[in-house]
Design a protein around this motif. Structure first.
Motif, PDB file in Angstrom:
ATOM      1  N   GLU A 131      36.911  20.438  27.931  1.00 28.91           N
ATOM      2  CA  GLU A 131      35.462  21.394  27.173  1.00 28.91           C
ATOM      3  C   GLU A 131      34.764  21.847  28.379  1.00 28.91           C
ATOM      4  O   GLU A 131      34.465  21.285  29.275  1.00 28.91           O
ATOM      5  CB  GLU A 131      34.386  20.286  26.551  1.00 28.91           C
ATOM      6  N   TYR A 132      34.785  23.299  28.266  1.00 28.31           N
ATOM      7  CA  TYR A 132      34.015  23.967  29.339  1.00 28.31           C
ATOM      8  C   TYR A 132      32.616  24.077  28.702  1.00 28.31           C
ATOM      9  O   TYR A 132      32.367  24.299  27.695  1.00 28.31           O
ATOM     10  CB  TYR A 132      34.509  25.506  29.424  1.00 28.31           C
ATOM     11  N   ALA A 133      31.502  23.726  29.663  1.00 31.42           N
ATOM     12  CA  ALA A 133      30.181  23.811  29.177  1.00 31.42           C
ATOM     13  C   ALA A 133      29.282  24.484  30.323  1.00 31.42           C
ATOM     14  O   ALA A 133      29.357  23.993  31.293  1.00 31.42           O
ATOM     15  CB  ALA A 133      29.672  22.202  28.989  1.00 31.42           C
ATOM     16  N   PHE A 134      28.385  25.290  29.817  1.00 30.90           N
ATOM     17  CA  PHE A 134      27.552  25.888  30.820  1.00 30.90           C
ATOM     18  C   PHE A 134      26.495  26.550  30.218  1.00 30.90           C
ATOM     19  O   PHE A 134      26.263  26.778  28.846  1.00 30.90           O
ATOM     20  CB  PHE A 134      28.016  27.106  31.485  1.00 30.90           C
ATOM     21  N   ARG A 135      25.057  26.740  30.820  1.00 31.07           N
ATOM     22  CA  ARG A 135      24.302  27.525  30.148  1.00 31.07           C
ATOM     23  C   ARG A 135      24.250  28.914  30.844  1.00 31.07           C
ATOM     24  O   ARG A 135      24.209  29.252  31.905  1.00 31.07           O
ATOM     25  CB  ARG A 135      22.931  27.044  30.578  1.00 31.07           C
ATOM     26  N   LEU A 136      24.128  29.967  29.914  1.00 29.28           N
ATOM     27  CA  LEU A 136      23.707  31.410  30.514  1.00 29.28           C
ATOM     28  C   LEU A 136      22.328  31.475  30.856  1.00 29.28           C
ATOM     29  O   LEU A 136      21.509  31.052  29.881  1.00 29.28           O
ATOM     30  CB  LEU A 136      24.316  32.450  29.239  1.00 29.28           C
ATOM     31  N   ALA A 137      22.237  32.042  31.800  1.00 29.31           N
ATOM     32  CA  ALA A 137      20.784  32.415  32.020  1.00 29.31           C
ATOM     33  C   ALA A 137      19.981  33.267  31.130  1.00 29.31           C
ATOM     34  O   ALA A 137      20.726  34.044  30.488  1.00 29.31           O
ATOM     35  CB  ALA A 137      20.543  33.149  33.434  1.00 29.31           C
ATOM     36  N   LYS A 138      18.765  33.248  30.887  1.00 26.93           N
ATOM     37  CA  LYS A 138      17.968  34.222  29.849  1.00 26.93           C
ATOM     38  C   LYS A 138      18.011  35.562  30.243  1.00 26.93           C
ATOM     39  O   LYS A 138      18.003  36.338  29.304  1.00 26.93           O
ATOM     40  CB  LYS A 138      16.445  33.566  30.047  1.00 26.93           C
ATOM     41  N   ASP A 139      18.302  35.689  31.516  1.00 30.17           N
ATOM     42  CA  ASP A 139      17.966  37.040  31.727  1.00 30.17           C
ATOM     43  C   ASP A 139      19.715  37.502  32.109  1.00 30.17           C
ATOM     44  O   ASP A 139      20.057  38.647  32.708  1.00 30.17           O
ATOM     45  CB  ASP A 139      17.386  37.386  33.251  1.00 30.17           C
ATOM     46  N   HIS A 140      20.821  36.707  31.709  1.00 31.68           N
ATOM     47  CA  HIS A 140      22.059  37.238  31.677  1.00 31.68           C
ATOM     48  C   HIS A 140      22.361  38.637  30.946  1.00 31.68           C
ATOM     49  O   HIS A 140      21.726  38.721  29.917  1.00 31.68           O
ATOM     50  CB  HIS A 140      23.141  36.215  31.045  1.00 31.68           C
ATOM     51  N   PRO A 141      22.838  39.591  31.824  1.00 29.00           N
ATOM     52  CA  PRO A 141      22.854  40.809  30.989  1.00 29.00           C
ATOM     53  C   PRO A 141      23.713  40.877  29.929  1.00 29.00           C
ATOM     54  O   PRO A 141      24.780  40.006  29.607  1.00 29.00           O
ATOM     55  CB  PRO A 141      23.768  41.736  32.165  1.00 29.00           C
ATOM     56  N   ALA A 142      23.419  41.651  28.817  1.00 28.77           N
ATOM     57  CA  ALA A 142      24.219  41.690  27.651  1.00 28.77           C
ATOM     58  C   ALA A 142      25.335  42.585  28.128  1.00 28.77           C
ATOM     59  O   ALA A 142      25.327  43.518  28.745  1.00 28.77           O
ATOM     60  CB  ALA A 142      23.557  42.549  26.643  1.00 28.77           C
ATOM     61  N   GLY A 143      26.445  42.285  27.399  1.00 26.18           N
ATOM     62  CA  GLY A 143      27.754  43.016  27.761  1.00 26.18           C
ATOM     63  C   GLY A 143      28.933  42.450  26.859  1.00 26.18           C
ATOM     64  O   GLY A 143      28.811  41.321  26.513  1.00 26.18           O
ATOM     65  N   LEU A 144      30.090  43.068  27.284  1.00 30.84           N
ATOM     66  CA  LEU A 144      31.338  42.886  26.785  1.00 30.84           C
ATOM     67  C   LEU A 144      32.125  41.975  27.835  1.00 30.84           C
ATOM     68  O   LEU A 144      32.534  42.586  28.973  1.00 30.84           O
ATOM     69  CB  LEU A 144      32.084  43.772  26.325  1.00 30.84           C
ATOM     70  N   PHE A 145      32.451  40.726  27.507  1.00 33.88           N
ATOM     71  CA  PHE A 145      33.195  39.903  28.613  1.00 33.88           C
ATOM     72  C   PHE A 145      34.806  39.294  28.175  1.00 33.88           C
ATOM     73  O   PHE A 145      34.860  39.938  26.880  1.00 33.88           O
ATOM     74  CB  PHE A 145      32.322  38.739  29.220  1.00 33.88           C
ATOM     75  N   TYR A 146      35.181  38.613  28.788  1.00 35.80           N
ATOM     76  CA  TYR A 146      36.647  38.379  28.302  1.00 35.80           C
ATOM     77  C   TYR A 146      37.109  37.126  28.945  1.00 35.80           C
ATOM     78  O   TYR A 146      36.886  36.548  29.972  1.00 35.80           O
ATOM     79  CB  TYR A 146      37.428  39.333  29.219  1.00 35.80           C
ATOM     80  N   VAL A 147      37.521  36.107  27.928  1.00 39.30           N
ATOM     81  CA  VAL A 147      37.990  34.821  28.103  1.00 39.30           C
ATOM     82  C   VAL A 147      39.501  35.006  27.978  1.00 39.30           C
ATOM     83  O   VAL A 147      40.162  35.418  26.952  1.00 39.30           O
ATOM     84  CB  VAL A 147      37.399  34.084  26.921  1.00 39.30           C
ATOM     85  N   HIS A 148      40.209  34.540  29.288  1.00 37.81           N
ATOM     86  CA  HIS A 148      41.581  34.579  29.192  1.00 37.81           C
ATOM     87  C   HIS A 148      42.110  33.521  30.225  1.00 37.81           C
ATOM     88  O   HIS A 148      41.423  32.850  30.820  1.00 37.81           O
ATOM     89  CB  HIS A 148      42.290  35.817  29.555  1.00 37.81           C
ATOM     90  N   PRO A 149      43.542  33.101  29.976  1.00 35.00           N
ATOM     91  CA  PRO A 149      44.064  32.159  30.781  1.00 35.00           C
ATOM     92  C   PRO A 149      44.176  32.456  32.367  1.00 35.00           C
ATOM     93  O   PRO A 149      43.943  33.666  32.844  1.00 35.00           O
ATOM     94  CB  PRO A 149      45.446  32.059  30.507  1.00 35.00           C
ATOM     95  N   HIS A 150      43.889  31.510  33.359  1.00 34.18           N
ATOM     96  CA  HIS A 150      43.979  31.897  34.535  1.00 34.18           C
ATOM     97  C   HIS A 150      44.801  30.851  35.337  1.00 34.18           C
ATOM     98  O   HIS A 150      44.440  30.390  36.431  1.00 34.18           O
ATOM     99  CB  HIS A 150      42.662  32.079  35.267  1.00 34.18           C
ATOM    100  N   GLN A 151      45.871  30.370  34.807  1.00 43.68           N
ATOM    101  CA  GLN A 151      46.664  29.047  35.307  1.00 43.68           C
ATOM    102  C   GLN A 151      47.690  30.092  36.362  1.00 43.68           C
ATOM    103  O   GLN A 151      48.604  30.856  35.988  1.00 43.68           O
ATOM    104  CB  GLN A 151      47.414  28.690  34.195  1.00 43.68           C
ATOM    105  N   HIS A 152      47.539  29.695  37.525  1.00 40.84           N
ATOM    106  CA  HIS A 152      48.218  30.594  38.673  1.00 40.84           C
ATOM    107  C   HIS A 152      49.725  30.336  38.265  1.00 40.84           C
ATOM    108  O   HIS A 152      49.973  29.329  38.174  1.00 40.84           O
ATOM    109  CB  HIS A 152      47.913  30.122  40.145  1.00 40.84           C
ATOM    110  N   GLY A 153      50.589  31.475  38.410  1.00 41.57           N
ATOM    111  CA  GLY A 153      51.889  31.420  38.241  1.00 41.57           C
ATOM    112  C   GLY A 153      52.346  31.544  36.618  1.00 41.57           C
ATOM    113  O   GLY A 153      53.440  32.076  36.408  1.00 41.57           O
ATOM    114  N   LEU A 154      51.316  31.443  35.786  1.00 36.93           N
ATOM    115  CA  LEU A 154      51.517  31.626  34.501  1.00 36.93           C
ATOM    116  C   LEU A 154      50.560  32.560  33.853  1.00 36.93           C
ATOM    117  O   LEU A 154      50.545  32.862  32.413  1.00 36.93           O
ATOM    118  CB  LEU A 154      51.322  30.314  33.752  1.00 36.93           C
TER     119      LEU A 154
END
Ligand SMILES: [Cu+2]
Length: 491
Positions: A131-154
């Motif tokens: 489980e990834y868990a974190f809080r976004l800051a109240k002033d985190h900029p609005a925007g389009l972000f991207y969730v993707h694998p980052h397993q080195h070599g793969l």
């Protein structure tokens, strides 16, 4: 504003999850079967909490002419759209139904790189979950972000194979009245290998970075983008391809840029063309003020290399989607101003990062793993930053928390390299010595063959270990990545 258009455009293609060729551990079989009744195309937070789950698995594809199997999140490629708000608590469980390790990167988010945050050093084994868990800051900029694998070599295999989801953070930009009045459509640009396999994974293709012949938007070939006459369409573009660099143009209409990777810009900027490298995002407004009809969103030819013959551009423009006029509304205006982008403080120091490739077998520690799948018959090929290929346990760069630095990214190679920094957004100061036209928040910048880009970054809020790398993911897997340690002052 929620509309049938938006809902339709984020749907993407569904895939029946059959888990055939790529055998997953038995524990996942039940999940794989249940995924055949498609899960929602959008997963959103409620009441300040986002409880999200992504199951990575192999699924049978229904893209005409596409590969028989795709790698999917929750049975979809691209994966479901994730939607959260600034200030939200995010809990995202990743379940690995693949037969190889995987993990997640929260591309562009300003969250800790440690623990259960944007920690790319975590690995989820086959059959495992985390489980990834974190809080976004109240002033985190609005925007389009991207969730993707980052397993080195793969990373490249998994993204080219189909994994990746767009992540929308709602906030400041969405409250600007003209922007709020626009019909919104998230467009995930992704290419896939064709079933013929001509664009398969071997040799020079991997060195350049694999491109697929099938161009899709949200997993669809040439979807329709309806617009009423007088209306305003907000296209939120994510290049979720492994290596393809898009050169976008919309027939008869400028693309009015309102936001880049890390959020809004100060003033809307009409563009005839928009170049989008892997990992880059752009928000553009389109005004329905032309003669009603159909207009193609085109991908124009782009050459990824300054070297003759290498990375030759496709010769013809390709159609990605079609804007189609339908109905009419009272004309909606463009915004005049957006959100000012403050200048960063003067840099405390300047560092130089030289990107290059290297041939041969010696002195290229760290690339052996990535080279394993190349079948190059003994000749090695890899990439380096300042003469060093990526080693997960070697810190290449140490910076101080709270400091501002200029990084001069020097592309000494014959190929273009999109340079990406995790955790902290930057501003491009100069390109080839020329200042940028207006300040923008970026986390990925295309550095063309032979080019130099100066970027400025403040290392805010979060100490810890993270990375910078080329977002041509085949290049990343072949060593074009460095480890950054952000240290608290006095440590
Ligand atoms: Cu590269």
């Amino acid at each position: 504003m929620t509309t049938p258009l938006r809902r339709r455009q984020v749907l993407g293609l569904g895939f029946a999850a059959l888990g055939t060729a790529v055998a997953a551990p038995a524990v996942w079989n039940r999940l794989q079967r249940s995924a055949s009744s498609l899960r929602p195309a959008t997963l959103a937070s409620r009441g300040g909490v986002a409880e999200l789950e992504l199951l990575a698995q192999s699924s049978r594809s229904t893209i005409p002419g596409g590969p028989a199997e795709l790698l999917t999140y929750n049975g979809r490629s691209p994966g479901p759209l994730l939607e959260v708000k600034a200030g939200d608590q995010v809990r995202l469980r990743l379940r690995n139904g693949l037969n190889q390790p995987t993990n997640l990167h929260f591309h562009g988010l300003h969250i800790p790189p440690t623990g259960t945050g944007d920690n790319v050093f975590l690995t989820v084994p086959p059959g495992g979950s985390t489980e990834y868990a974190f809080r976004l800051a109240k002033d985190h900029p609005a925007g389009l972000f991207y969730v993707h694998p980052h397993q080195h070599g793969l990373s490249a295999d998994q993204v080219f194979g189909g994994l990746g989801s767009a992540l929308v953070v709602r906030g400041d930009l969405d409250r600007i009245p003209e922007v709020a009045a626009a019909h919104e459509s998230v467009l995930v640009l992704k290419d896939y290998a064709s079933s013929g396999g001509q664009d398969a994974a071997m040799g020079v293709g991997r060195m350049l970075g694999r491109e697929g012949r099938l161009l899709t938007v949200n997993g669809e070939i040439n979807p329709e983008l309806p617009i009423p006459s007088g209306g305003l369409l907000r296209l939120r573009l994510l290049n979720a391809s492994n290596a393809r660099i898009y050169r976008l143009a919309l027939e008869g209409h400028p693309l009015v840029l309102i936001a880049t990777d890390g959020g809004a810009i100060g003033t809307p900027e009409p563009l005839k063309e928009l170049v989008l490298a892997p990992g880059e995002r752009a928000d553009v407004l389109v005004q329905g003020n032309q003669t009603p009809g159909s207009y193609r969103l085109l991908n124009l030819p782009y050459r990824r290399s300054g070297h003759m013959g290498m990375g030759a551009a496709e010769e013809r423009p390709r159609t990605l989607a079609t804007l189609r006029y339908a109905g009419a509304v009272a004309p909606l205006p463009l915004p005049q101003t957006l959100i000012p982008v403050a200048a960063l403080p003067a840099p405390e120091r300047t560092r130089r990062f030289v990107l290059a490739h290297a041939m041969g077998m010696g002195g290229m520690g760290g690339m052996n793993h990535a080279m394993g799948g190349m079948g190059g018959g003994g000749m090695g090929m890899g990439f380096q930053i300042n003469g060093q290929a990526f080693e997960p346990d070697r810190i290449n760069t140490r910076v101080q928390l709270g400091s501002t630095e200029d990084w001069l990214i020097v592309n000494d190679d014959v190929m273009d390299h999109p340079f990406h920094l995790h955790v902290n957004p930057f501003q491009v100061i100069t390109r080839g010595g020329r200042p940028e036209s207006q300040r923008r928040w970026k986390d990925t910048v295309l550095v063309k063959a032979g080019e130099e880009v100066r970027l400025r970054v403040t290392f805010r809020d979060f100490p810890g270990r993270t990375v910078y790398h080329c977002h041509n993911l085949d290049h990343e897997d072949m060593g074009l990545m460095g480890v950054l340690q952000i240290e608290e002052r006095g440590v």
